[in-house]
Design a protein around this motif. Structure first.
Motif, PDB file in Angstrom:
ATOM      1  N   ALA A 185      14.582   4.280   4.714  1.00 52.15           N
ATOM      2  CA  ALA A 185      15.418   4.372   3.935  1.00 52.15           C
ATOM      3  C   ALA A 185      16.192   5.701   4.351  1.00 52.15           C
ATOM      4  O   ALA A 185      17.361   5.841   4.620  1.00 52.15           O
ATOM      5  N   ASN A 186      15.477   6.644   4.797  1.00 49.81           N
ATOM      6  CA  ASN A 186      16.093   7.895   5.284  1.00 49.81           C
ATOM      7  C   ASN A 186      16.715   7.924   6.697  1.00 49.81           C
ATOM      8  O   ASN A 186      17.988   8.431   6.893  1.00 49.81           O
ATOM      9  N   GLN A 187      15.907   6.964   7.405  1.00 48.85           N
ATOM     10  CA  GLN A 187      16.589   6.777   8.917  1.00 48.85           C
ATOM     11  C   GLN A 187      17.915   5.906   8.645  1.00 48.85           C
ATOM     12  O   GLN A 187      19.130   6.269   9.439  1.00 48.85           O
ATOM     13  N   TYR A 188      18.048   4.940   8.105  1.00 49.67           N
ATOM     14  CA  TYR A 188      19.402   4.087   7.584  1.00 49.67           C
ATOM     15  C   TYR A 188      20.248   4.711   6.545  1.00 49.67           C
ATOM     16  O   TYR A 188      21.222   3.967   6.284  1.00 49.67           O
ATOM     17  N   GLU A 189      19.900   5.781   5.789  1.00 51.67           N
ATOM     18  CA  GLU A 189      20.511   6.366   4.650  1.00 51.67           C
ATOM     19  C   GLU A 189      20.869   5.160   3.698  1.00 51.67           C
ATOM     20  O   GLU A 189      21.987   5.068   3.357  1.00 51.67           O
ATOM     21  N   ILE A 190      20.062   4.277   3.405  1.00 54.88           N
ATOM     22  CA  ILE A 190      20.110   3.304   2.435  1.00 54.88           C
ATOM     23  C   ILE A 190      19.554   3.750   1.131  1.00 54.88           C
ATOM     24  O   ILE A 190      18.424   4.075   1.309  1.00 54.88           O
ATOM     25  N   PRO A 191      20.257   3.228  -0.209  1.00 58.32           N
ATOM     26  CA  PRO A 191      19.642   3.686  -1.298  1.00 58.32           C
ATOM     27  C   PRO A 191      18.356   2.555  -1.746  1.00 58.32           C
ATOM     28  O   PRO A 191      18.755   1.484  -1.708  1.00 58.32           O
ATOM     29  N   ILE A 192      17.505   3.416  -2.308  1.00 58.37           N
ATOM     30  CA  ILE A 192      16.419   2.471  -2.498  1.00 58.37           C
ATOM     31  C   ILE A 192      15.899   2.633  -4.082  1.00 58.37           C
ATOM     32  O   ILE A 192      16.286   4.086  -4.407  1.00 58.37           O
ATOM     33  N   PRO A 204      16.869  15.351   0.458  1.00 62.62           N
ATOM     34  CA  PRO A 204      18.388  15.647   1.305  1.00 62.62           C
ATOM     35  C   PRO A 204      19.378  14.653   1.764  1.00 62.62           C
ATOM     36  O   PRO A 204      20.605  14.798   1.589  1.00 62.62           O
ATOM     37  N   ASN A 205      18.538  13.460   1.956  1.00 63.15           N
ATOM     38  CA  ASN A 205      19.676  12.345   2.233  1.00 63.15           C
ATOM     39  C   ASN A 205      20.001  11.358   1.256  1.00 63.15           C
ATOM     40  O   ASN A 205      20.918  10.479   1.158  1.00 63.15           O
ATOM     41  N   GLY A 206      19.453  11.900  -0.129  1.00 63.60           N
ATOM     42  CA  GLY A 206      20.083  10.990  -1.200  1.00 63.60           C
ATOM     43  C   GLY A 206      19.630   9.656  -1.578  1.00 63.60           C
ATOM     44  O   GLY A 206      20.511   8.643  -1.896  1.00 63.60           O
ATOM     45  N   ILE A 207      18.436   9.379  -0.982  1.00 58.78           N
ATOM     46  CA  ILE A 207      18.024   7.771  -0.702  1.00 58.78           C
ATOM     47  C   ILE A 207      17.595   7.479  -2.081  1.00 58.78           C
ATOM     48  O   ILE A 207      17.589   6.055  -2.279  1.00 58.78           O
ATOM     49  N   LEU A 208      16.643   8.057  -2.773  1.00 51.20           N
ATOM     50  CA  LEU A 208      16.000   7.650  -3.845  1.00 51.20           C
ATOM     51  C   LEU A 208      16.625   7.437  -5.248  1.00 51.20           C
ATOM     52  O   LEU A 208      17.011   8.374  -5.671  1.00 51.20           O
ATOM     53  N   SER A 263       0.975  -1.135  -0.002  1.00 48.65           N
ATOM     54  CA  SER A 263      -0.049   0.085   0.051  1.00 48.65           C
ATOM     55  C   SER A 263       0.885   1.402   0.247  1.00 48.65           C
ATOM     56  O   SER A 263       2.311   1.113   0.314  1.00 48.65           O
ATOM     57  N   THR A 264       0.259   2.387  -0.444  1.00 50.90           N
ATOM     58  CA  THR A 264       1.101   3.629  -0.332  1.00 50.90           C
ATOM     59  C   THR A 264       1.793   3.824   1.278  1.00 50.90           C
ATOM     60  O   THR A 264       2.696   4.393   1.328  1.00 50.90           O
ATOM     61  N   GLU A 265       0.765   3.399   2.385  1.00 51.43           N
ATOM     62  CA  GLU A 265       1.454   3.390   3.505  1.00 51.43           C
ATOM     63  C   GLU A 265       2.627   2.804   3.957  1.00 51.43           C
ATOM     64  O   GLU A 265       3.428   3.068   4.394  1.00 51.43           O
ATOM     65  N   GLU A 266       2.677   1.710   3.359  1.00 52.76           N
ATOM     66  CA  GLU A 266       3.976   0.838   3.384  1.00 52.76           C
ATOM     67  C   GLU A 266       4.999   1.191   2.430  1.00 52.76           C
ATOM     68  O   GLU A 266       6.233   1.101   2.913  1.00 52.76           O
ATOM     69  N   VAL A 267       4.923   2.340   1.459  1.00 51.70           N
ATOM     70  CA  VAL A 267       5.723   2.642   0.747  1.00 51.70           C
ATOM     71  C   VAL A 267       6.254   3.886   1.635  1.00 51.70           C
ATOM     72  O   VAL A 267       7.475   4.147   1.745  1.00 51.70           O
ATOM     73  N   VAL A 268       5.366   4.644   2.409  1.00 50.60           N
ATOM     74  CA  VAL A 268       5.921   5.800   3.306  1.00 50.60           C
ATOM     75  C   VAL A 268       6.637   5.145   4.215  1.00 50.60           C
ATOM     76  O   VAL A 268       7.842   5.704   4.615  1.00 50.60           O
ATOM     77  N   HIS A 269       6.436   4.083   5.002  1.00 52.71           N
ATOM     78  CA  HIS A 269       7.303   3.287   5.936  1.00 52.71           C
ATOM     79  C   HIS A 269       8.715   3.004   5.364  1.00 52.71           C
ATOM     80  O   HIS A 269       9.743   3.338   5.740  1.00 52.71           O
ATOM     81  N   ILE A 270       8.615   2.492   4.192  1.00 57.53           N
ATOM     82  CA  ILE A 270       9.827   2.225   3.462  1.00 57.53           C
ATOM     83  C   ILE A 270      10.674   3.391   3.303  1.00 57.53           C
ATOM     84  O   ILE A 270      12.178   3.257   3.340  1.00 57.53           O
ATOM     85  N   GLY A 311      23.904  -2.643  -4.989  1.00 60.13           N
ATOM     86  CA  GLY A 311      23.359  -2.941  -3.556  1.00 60.13           C
ATOM     87  C   GLY A 311      22.185  -1.929  -3.063  1.00 60.13           C
ATOM     88  O   GLY A 311      21.675  -2.116  -1.828  1.00 60.13           O
ATOM     89  N   SER A 312      21.500  -1.409  -4.134  1.00 64.00           N
ATOM     90  CA  SER A 312      20.285  -0.422  -3.360  1.00 64.00           C
ATOM     91  C   SER A 312      19.273  -1.781  -3.200  1.00 64.00           C
ATOM     92  O   SER A 312      19.369  -2.704  -3.650  1.00 64.00           O
ATOM     93  N   VAL A 313      18.467  -1.164  -2.583  1.00 67.37           N
ATOM     94  CA  VAL A 313      17.135  -1.990  -1.962  1.00 67.37           C
ATOM     95  C   VAL A 313      16.010  -1.683  -3.073  1.00 67.37           C
ATOM     96  O   VAL A 313      15.558  -0.644  -3.055  1.00 67.37           O
ATOM     97  N   ILE A 314      15.730  -2.611  -3.844  1.00 66.54           N
ATOM     98  CA  ILE A 314      14.661  -2.682  -4.900  1.00 66.54           C
ATOM     99  C   ILE A 314      13.287  -2.472  -3.900  1.00 66.54           C
ATOM    100  O   ILE A 314      13.056  -3.185  -3.135  1.00 66.54           O
TER     101      ILE A 314
END
Ligand code: FAD
Length: 544
Positions: A88-95, A521-525, A77-84, A115-118
């Motif tokens: 990603a911002n919290q862990y500064e991980i590229p998605i 700003p965290n450059g995750i997306l 759902s959109t809500e789960e996309v928001v969680h993701i 190594g990005s998370v799909i």
């Protein structure tokens, strides 16, 4: 293609520590459920169109392991996309978001940063949220394929509604539209045919564009613009947001549809043919994307490998292609035009008459009666596609090489003979230099022409891959020197193509960078998508 050996540990994002990665994965499993998180620990399998991987580019242009994910997450759902996104911002991980990941020829499902998370939206977000038979519109989630939409419309009995399909119907309507893909009915420009988006921004806010911003509206899928700046464009071919819903307009059945085919004898008549097509297309006598294909495609569509027809090195000579073609319904020719006319029979007959007369002004043109073609001829697949019926036939030419893969060279020009010839010659020069066959097709949208070159190569052969990559880079550079730019490109060539849009000291890219830095700003997306790099990656040797 040989599979890589089983990797015991998942790949992790470049510059990331394994312990941080493990913590991040534990956290996302808690948020969306362990069963909806998958580590990339299995051998990489290229599969085929219907069983494509979501871990890497199935049509790899470089080493298979270069463009790979570390894990895949499956939101519902959109809500789960928001969680993701917040995770990603919290862990500064590229998605890296994909809808269905069938972007073959442009990078498939691969992320640009290893190594990005799909974020695979296509598995669980598969709802057709609305089909309105009165206004001829629909609202879709990312996992709705062209086939699924077509079948749902048929099962609801809406015979008066058409969808628009690209060459292959297995892709996502939303994914194709946000990559500004094209199909072959008069509604073929998918971005133009959309109305309204829901977007999760890189920091987790959710917006609805156009009329969707007005609570209580019933016009989201009717009027794309809403009020104020029109934002939708910045969410296409970009990394500024994850689109979770899209509205599409559907074409009403025009009352009939019929394909036609005309061949042209000489390769050097390309300019003359394009000059004939332009006024017909702009006047809308030719109402859909006009497709003029080189005869090599007629031969490749037979589905046999190139070695069956020709044993020599380098491109198969034109004389040999024409010799084979002379045994086929198209006959001895260099170009084949596949078109369609729409409306009741008397309208179609009138348009066919005008078109035939114009085409036959080119010496050596041959109008091929529809009735004379065998039912299994590719013609009927093109006729279906141009009438909004999804197909798979276009996959046949991938058999040209063992481990057949392809990459698209997709420059845009005016539909002028001299421009078509310039692009044709650039493609020919580079294909000869790199010992590859060139599969060019002129696709006239309306006032723009996409000079699409499908380059088929053997992904199991490092030399063939290196040649394909070199050929692409050479064509992009030469085309830019003549004032042509690509409308879309493979992930690995995005920096080069973005760099050709450099007017006024790269002012456009500086504008994109300003938007990127403000929204993400965290450059995750999706760092690097379409040549747009977040600040923390920019000018640190990521650009190719
Ligand atoms: P995805 O792969 O899901 O998406 C494409 C890209 O858009 C992703 O990589 C991602 O960067 C971005 N994206 C996807 N979803 C989102 C989202 N929700 N939010 C933000 N960004 C997102 N293409 C055409 O357009 N026309 C053709 O006629 C055509 N012919 C083809 C013929 C052959 C033989 C082959 C192999 C390919 C062809 N393609 C064509 C290319 C491709 O197969 C299609 O464009 C396909 O629809 C794209 O895959 P997808 O729909 O699964 O999109």
């Amino acid at each position: 293609v040989p599979r890589t050996e089983n990797v015991e540990l998942p790949i992790i994002p470049t510059g990331y520590s394994r312990s941080r990665f493990n913590s991040a994965i534990e956290a996302i499993e808690l948020l969306i459920g362990r069963q909806n998180v998958e580590l990339n620990v299995k051998p990489l399998v290229d599969g085929w169109y219907l069983e494509h991987p979501n871990t890497h580019d199935a049509f790899h242009l470089v080493e298979q392991e270069e463009l790979v994910s570390s894990a895949t997450v499956y939101p519902a759902s959109t809500e789960e996309v928001v969680h993701i996104v917040k995770w990603a911002n919290q862990y500064e991980i590229p998605i890296y978001p994909i809808s269905m990941g069938r972007n073959l020829g442009y990078g498939g499902a691969a992320p640009r940063v290893r190594g990005s998370v799909i974020v695979d939206l296509g598995k669980r977000m598969t709802k057709i949220l609305d089909i309105d038979p009165d206004t001829c519109t629909c609202l879709l989630e990312p996992g709705v394929s062209f086939y699924a939409l077509y079948e749902e419309i048929q099962s609801r009995g809406h015979k008066h509604l058409w969808i628009d399909v690209p060459d292959l119907g297995g892709g996502s309507v939303l994914g194709n539209t946000v990559d500004r893909g094209v199909g072959y009915t008069p509604y073929g420009n998918h971005y133009e045919a959309h109305s309204g988006m829901e977007v999760v921004l890189p920091t987790g806010e959710v917006i609805r564009t156009g009329m969707g911003a007005l609570p209580g509206n019933n016009t989201w899928q009717i009027f794309p613009y809403g009020f104020g700046p029109y934002a939708d464009g910045i969410f296409t071919q970009s990394n500024f947001g994850i689109v979770t819903k899209i509205g599409m307009t559907l074409m009403p059945n025009p009352g009939g549809s019929e394909g036609f085919m005309c061949t042209f004898k000489e390769e050097e008549d390309l300019a003359k043919i394009v000059e004939v097509i332009r006024p017909l297309r702009i006047r809308n006598i030719l109402e859909n994307v006009a497709q003029l294909k080189h005869v090599v495609q007629e031969v490749a569509l037979l589905g046999k490998p190139r070695s069956h027809w020709y044993k020599g090195k380098g491109a198969v000579p034109l004389e040999r292609l024409r010799e084979i073609a002379s045994t086929l319904p198209c006959g001895d020719c260099s170009w084949v035009y596949y078109g369609n006319v729409y409306g009741p029979k008397e309208h179609r007959d009138e348009k066919l008459k005008i078109t035939r007369e114009a085409f036959e002004t080119v010496p050596g043109a041959r109008w091929i009666p529809r009735e004379s073609l065998p039912r299994d001829h590719y013609f009927f697949s093109r006729e279906n596609i141009a009438s909004g019926v999804p197909e798979f036939e276009e996959l046949r030419w991938l058999n040209w090489h063992e481990n057949g893969s392809h990459v698209f060279f997709s420059p845009v020009s005016a539909p002028r003979g001299e421009d078509a010839l310039k692009l044709f010659n650039i493609a020919k020069k580079w294909h000869q230099e790199c010992e590859l066959d060139s599969f060019p097709a002129c696709c006239v949208g309306l006032r723009e022409m996409y000079f699409i070159v499908n380059m088929v190569y053997d992904r199991g052969d490092p030399v063939s891959k290196a040649n394909a990559y070199r050929c692409m880079r050479g064509m992009i550079a030469d085309a830019a020197a003549e004032g042509f730019g690509e409308y879309r490109t493979h992930l690995l060539l995005a920096d080069q193509v973005a760099g050709t849009y450099s007017w006024n000291n790269n002012a456009l890219m500086q504008f994109h960078n300003t938007i990127k830095d403000s929204l993400d700003p965290n450059g995750i997306l999706a760092p690097g998508r379409n040549g747009i790099w977040p600040k923390k990656y920019r000018n640190k040797s990521w650009e190719l």
